[in-house]
Design an enzyme around this catalytic site. Structure first.
Site, PDB file in Angstrom:
ATOM      1  N   LYS A 211      -4.202   6.555  -4.070  1.00  0.00           N
ATOM      2  CA  LYS A 211      -4.376   7.513  -2.982  1.00  0.00           C
ATOM      3  C   LYS A 211      -3.175   8.460  -2.924  1.00  0.00           C
ATOM      4  O   LYS A 211      -3.311   9.666  -2.889  1.00  0.00           O
ATOM      5  CB  LYS A 211      -4.554   6.745  -1.669  1.00  0.00           C
ATOM      6  CG  LYS A 211      -4.733   7.632  -0.471  1.00  0.00           C
ATOM      7  CD  LYS A 211      -5.050   6.791   0.770  1.00  0.00           C
ATOM      8  CE  LYS A 211      -4.944   7.653   2.023  1.00  0.00           C
ATOM      9  NZ  LYS A 211      -5.268   6.924   3.237  1.00  0.00           N
ATOM     10  N   GLU A 217       4.201   0.662  -8.713  1.00  0.00           N
ATOM     11  CA  GLU A 217       3.514  -0.150  -9.721  1.00  0.00           C
ATOM     12  C   GLU A 217       2.548   0.708 -10.537  1.00  0.00           C
ATOM     13  O   GLU A 217       2.525   0.663 -11.763  1.00  0.00           O
ATOM     14  CB  GLU A 217       2.720  -1.289  -9.049  1.00  0.00           C
ATOM     15  CG  GLU A 217       3.554  -2.366  -8.395  1.00  0.00           C
ATOM     16  CD  GLU A 217       3.928  -2.056  -6.953  1.00  0.00           C
ATOM     17  OE1 GLU A 217       3.906  -0.861  -6.550  1.00  0.00           O
ATOM     18  OE2 GLU A 217       4.263  -3.005  -6.226  1.00  0.00           O
ATOM     19  N   GLY A 272      -6.709   2.856   2.071  1.00  0.00           N
ATOM     20  CA  GLY A 272      -6.801   2.225   0.746  1.00  0.00           C
ATOM     21  C   GLY A 272      -7.766   1.055   0.726  1.00  0.00           C
ATOM     22  O   GLY A 272      -8.610   0.932  -0.162  1.00  0.00           O
ATOM     23  N   ARG A 273      -7.659   0.179   1.727  1.00  0.00           N
ATOM     24  CA  ARG A 273      -8.493  -1.025   1.722  1.00  0.00           C
ATOM     25  C   ARG A 273      -9.927  -0.747   2.153  1.00  0.00           C
ATOM     26  O   ARG A 273     -10.752  -1.652   2.194  1.00  0.00           O
ATOM     27  CB  ARG A 273      -7.840  -2.101   2.587  1.00  0.00           C
ATOM     28  CG  ARG A 273      -7.514  -1.658   4.000  1.00  0.00           C
ATOM     29  CD  ARG A 273      -6.555  -2.633   4.666  1.00  0.00           C
ATOM     30  NE  ARG A 273      -6.152  -2.235   6.016  1.00  0.00           N
ATOM     31  CZ  ARG A 273      -5.125  -1.440   6.284  1.00  0.00           C
ATOM     32  NH1 ARG A 273      -4.417  -0.901   5.302  1.00  0.00           N
ATOM     33  NH2 ARG A 273      -4.812  -1.158   7.532  1.00  0.00           N
ATOM     34  N   GLU A 358      -4.198  -6.905   5.871  1.00  0.00           N
ATOM     35  CA  GLU A 358      -3.430  -5.665   5.994  1.00  0.00           C
ATOM     36  C   GLU A 358      -3.896  -4.922   7.261  1.00  0.00           C
ATOM     37  O   GLU A 358      -3.135  -4.191   7.882  1.00  0.00           O
ATOM     38  CB  GLU A 358      -3.598  -4.793   4.741  1.00  0.00           C
ATOM     39  CG  GLU A 358      -2.425  -3.862   4.501  1.00  0.00           C
ATOM     40  CD  GLU A 358      -2.465  -3.131   3.165  1.00  0.00           C
ATOM     41  OE1 GLU A 358      -3.317  -2.251   3.002  1.00  0.00           O
ATOM     42  OE2 GLU A 358      -1.639  -3.423   2.289  1.00  0.00           O
ATOM     43  N   HIS A 389     -14.090 -29.325  -5.093  1.00  0.00           N
ATOM     44  CA  HIS A 389     -13.323 -30.298  -5.872  1.00  0.00           C
ATOM     45  C   HIS A 389     -11.840 -30.000  -5.811  1.00  0.00           C
ATOM     46  O   HIS A 389     -11.078 -30.452  -6.657  1.00  0.00           O
ATOM     47  CB  HIS A 389     -13.835 -30.312  -7.314  1.00  0.00           C
ATOM     48  CG  HIS A 389     -15.258 -30.767  -7.391  1.00  0.00           C
ATOM     49  ND1 HIS A 389     -15.604 -32.102  -7.507  1.00  0.00           N
ATOM     50  CD2 HIS A 389     -16.414 -30.083  -7.276  1.00  0.00           C
ATOM     51  CE1 HIS A 389     -16.929 -32.203  -7.505  1.00  0.00           C
ATOM     52  NE2 HIS A 389     -17.452 -30.989  -7.353  1.00  0.00           N
ATOM     53  N   LYS A 509       9.324  -2.543  -0.066  1.00  0.00           N
ATOM     54  CA  LYS A 509       9.284  -1.498  -1.098  1.00  0.00           C
ATOM     55  C   LYS A 509      10.643  -0.810  -1.196  1.00  0.00           C
ATOM     56  O   LYS A 509      11.181  -0.592  -2.274  1.00  0.00           O
ATOM     57  CB  LYS A 509       8.244  -0.425  -0.738  1.00  0.00           C
ATOM     58  CG  LYS A 509       6.804  -0.821  -0.957  1.00  0.00           C
ATOM     59  CD  LYS A 509       5.928   0.412  -0.709  1.00  0.00           C
ATOM     60  CE  LYS A 509       4.477   0.056  -0.544  1.00  0.00           C
ATOM     61  NZ  LYS A 509       3.634   1.182  -0.172  1.00  0.00           N
TER      62      LYS A 509
HETATM   63  O1  F6P Z   1       1.447  -1.039  -0.216  1.00  0.00           O
HETATM   64  C1  F6P Z   1       0.205  -1.131   0.387  1.00  0.00           C
HETATM   65  C2  F6P Z   1      -0.667   0.026   0.020  1.00  0.00           C
HETATM   66  O2  F6P Z   1      -0.240   1.166   0.663  1.00  0.00           O
HETATM   67  C3  F6P Z   1      -2.113  -0.283   0.330  1.00  0.00           C
HETATM   68  O3  F6P Z   1      -2.451  -0.023   1.636  1.00  0.00           O
HETATM   69  C4  F6P Z   1      -2.821   0.546  -0.685  1.00  0.00           C
HETATM   70  O4  F6P Z   1      -4.134   0.116  -0.857  1.00  0.00           O
HETATM   71  C5  F6P Z   1      -1.953   0.319  -1.892  1.00  0.00           C
HETATM   72  O5  F6P Z   1      -0.648   0.271  -1.379  1.00  0.00           O
HETATM   73  C6  F6P Z   1      -2.062   1.330  -2.994  1.00  0.00           C
HETATM   74  O6  F6P Z   1      -1.755   2.616  -2.563  1.00  0.00           O
HETATM   75  P1  F6P Z   1      -2.104   3.874  -3.427  1.00  0.00           P
HETATM   76  O7  F6P Z   1      -3.601   3.937  -3.591  1.00  0.00           O
HETATM   77  O8  F6P Z   1      -1.565   5.046  -2.692  1.00  0.00           O
HETATM   78  O9  F6P Z   1      -1.459   3.718  -4.782  1.00  0.00           O
END
Ligand code: F6P
Length: 547
Positions: A211, A217, A272-273, A358, A389, A509
């Protein structure tokens, strides 16, 4: 504009009434509640958007429901549902509308928010996604050397990964088996290395899903992907044949080197979620095809309409959201187990963890004052029967009360002999065993030695919901996800929190970025850390270069 902060839930008469009602209901076994009320199972079920919710095995009676519904009224839930669907800025701390419901509105609908018809924009993007997905599926999209794309690698994390992975796994039956799908999320290089080790760059497409297009990452993995590709294809020019982006940040996409004509956008009003049905679902659409993707959107929409229009007493997400509050705040349950009896839903609990935790893992009300109740519980789970199990022992006989959502389907996509009947028999048996248990007398009647009787006795009274549907289809998946989205919303409204921000992820972060600099020796360590973290950092710096 005046801020509408819901009244504190704990100050409502229904809350007080629930506190004393809880004292009456808590000691009552489900055995008793069922035996004194033969109509209970028939009454305590609701249907919507193709899903059946049986909530009869909860520790409630009609009075509980009455009071929970009063609580919803007291918190003006209907008003809040309306404000979400109208596109008001209900995400207060980020001053944003929350409009994932617009992502699945039909083309004929219109929703004007801040002067823009968002439904029109949604369908423009969907149509671009469709054209692109068809090109990959019919192999007319070529890589830089003229080869067709066989491998699709989604790079993203959190909402830009969990939804796509979950949906790919859930709808694998419907997927084009000529294509290979991989998902890279972790910053751990192993994730990228293992996902790409057997792929040919000439036949690989990367979808960089983010987003913000700034997430550490994702950007690190995307740059690694770029290098991996260029190592073989050499020319920068090849990037545009092998990279597309899904983002709200066109400037960052372009400066990464991705042609913005290969960017699929979405909007700041999609969290995002809550984004698996936006362009973030591009990998899903490529996998299952535009028609199945549309069917999934229709399933989401059917549940949205159910949520918006159905009286609360028969409204699936409302009932589930209220029950979440009932267990979290009155029984003090800390977790909820989600147990899908369907292998295709193996990633569904992981997906729900972000959606629920979240969203509702919050410590202050909308106005910033500390919450006066527990908020969102911990969600976890595994597909049945594997969990049986593993951890079911604790649910049956441990000391924690763990409400459960069982999920099952009437028909399997892979009908093999009597597998499906056995699977479903297990789902039903677990719900029954957890609710009704086995008394010491019943154990004795089986001829069990007295020494073993306490060990083999089951207290029962372990509550569960059972969610059933005829089959796991794209439409069912959409309805199921929307069910949880709206149940999270319902609980969040009762708690008076912002279910749509996620400030709690920020501190870690920022600190990681500082430590990255320190590891690289770019910034002095000084006295910025506590002694424990400083010692661990020293250990890492000493050992990272050794064999
Ligand atoms: O760190 C949490 C978050 O902001 C989530 O809410 C989101 O889904 C994820 O990181 C990834 O964010 P982006 O789509 O901006 O890379």
């Amino acid at each position: 504009m005046a801020r509408t902060v819901p009244p504190r839930v704990t100050s409502l008469p229904a809350w007080k009434a629930l506190e004393s009602h809880h004292k009456e209901i808590a000691p009552r076994p489900l055995r008793e509640l069922f035996s004194e009320d033969p109509g209970r199972a028939k009454r305590m079920r609701a249907e919507g958007a193709g899903l059946l919710l049986d909530y009869s095995k909860n520790r409630i009676n009609d009075r509980t429901l009455e009071l929970l519904l009063e609580l919803a009224e007291g918190c003006r839930l209907s008003h809040h549902i309306r404000t979400m669907f109208e596109g008001q800025h209900i995400n207060k701390t980020e001053n944003r509308a929350v409009l994932h419901v617009a992502l699945r509105m039909p083309k004929s609908a219109s929703l004007v928010v801040d002067g823009v018809d968002v439904v029109k924009e949604v369908h423009e993007v969907l149509e671009r996604m469709e054209r692109f997905a068809r090109k990959i599926r019919d192999q007319s999209w070529k890589g830089a050397t003229g080869r067709s794309i066989k491998n699709i690698v989604n790079i993203g994390i959190g909402g830009s990964d969990l939804g796509p992975v979950m949906a790919y796994e859930a709808l694998r039956f419907f997927s084009d088996r000529r294509l290979v799908f991989r998902f890279v999320s972790n910053i751990d290089g192993t994730d990228f290395a293992e996902a790409t080790r057997d792929l040919d760059p000439e036949e690989t497409l990367f979808i960089v899903s983010s987003k913000t297009f700034t997430t550490l990452e994702t950007m690190t993995n995307a740059h690694t992907a770029r290098r991996w590709l260029l190592e073989k294809l050499k020319k920068e020019e090849s990037i545009r044949h092998h990279f597309v982006a899904v983002s709200t940040n066109a400037a960052a996409v372009s400066s990464f080197g991705i042609d913005t004509s290969n960017m699929f956008g979405f909007w700041d009003w999609v969290g995002g979620r809550y984004s698996m049905d936006s362009a973030i679902g591009l990998s899903t659409m490529i996998a299952v095809g535009p028609e199945n993707f549309r069917e999934m959107l229709a399933g989401f929409h059917a549940m949205d309409e159910h949520f918006r229009n159905t009286p609360f007493a028969r409204n699936l997400p409302v009932l589930m959201g209220l029950l979440t509050v009932w267990y979290a705040n009155f029984f003090k349950s800390q977790t909820v187990a989600v147990l899908p009896y369907d292998q295709y839903l193996k990633r569904f609990p992981a997906y729900l963890q972000q959606l629920t935790m979240e969203s509702n893992g919050k410590h202050v009300h909308l106005d910033g004052s500390p919450v006066d109740t527990a908020t969102g519980p911990i969600y976890w789970g595994e597909p049945g029967t594997n969990g049986q199990h593993s951890f079911y022992q604790l649910i049956h006989q441990g000391t924690h009360l763990i409400p459960i959502d069982f999920i099952g389907f009437a028909r399997s996509k892979n009908p093999l002999g009597d597998h499906h009947d056995i699977l479903m028999a297990n789902l039903l048996a677990q719900g029954e065993a957890l609710a009704f248990g086995k008394t010491a007398d019943e154990v004795r009647a089986d001829g069990v030695a007295e020494l073993q009787v306490p060990h083999r006795t089951f207290e029962g009274n372990r509550p569960s919901n059972t969610i059933l549907a005829p089959e796991l289809t794209p439409g069912t998946l959409g309805a199921l996800v929307a069910l949880y989205e709206h149940s999270v919303f319902t609980s969040g409204i009762l708690w008076g929190i912002d279910s749509f921000d996620q400030w709690g992820v920020e501190l870690g972060k920022v600190m990681a970025v500082r430590i990255i600099g320190e590891i690289a020796g770019k910034t002095p360590q000084g006295k910025v850390h506590d002694s424990g973290t400083a010692a661990l950092l020293d250990w890492y710096r000493e050992n990272r270069k050794k064999d």
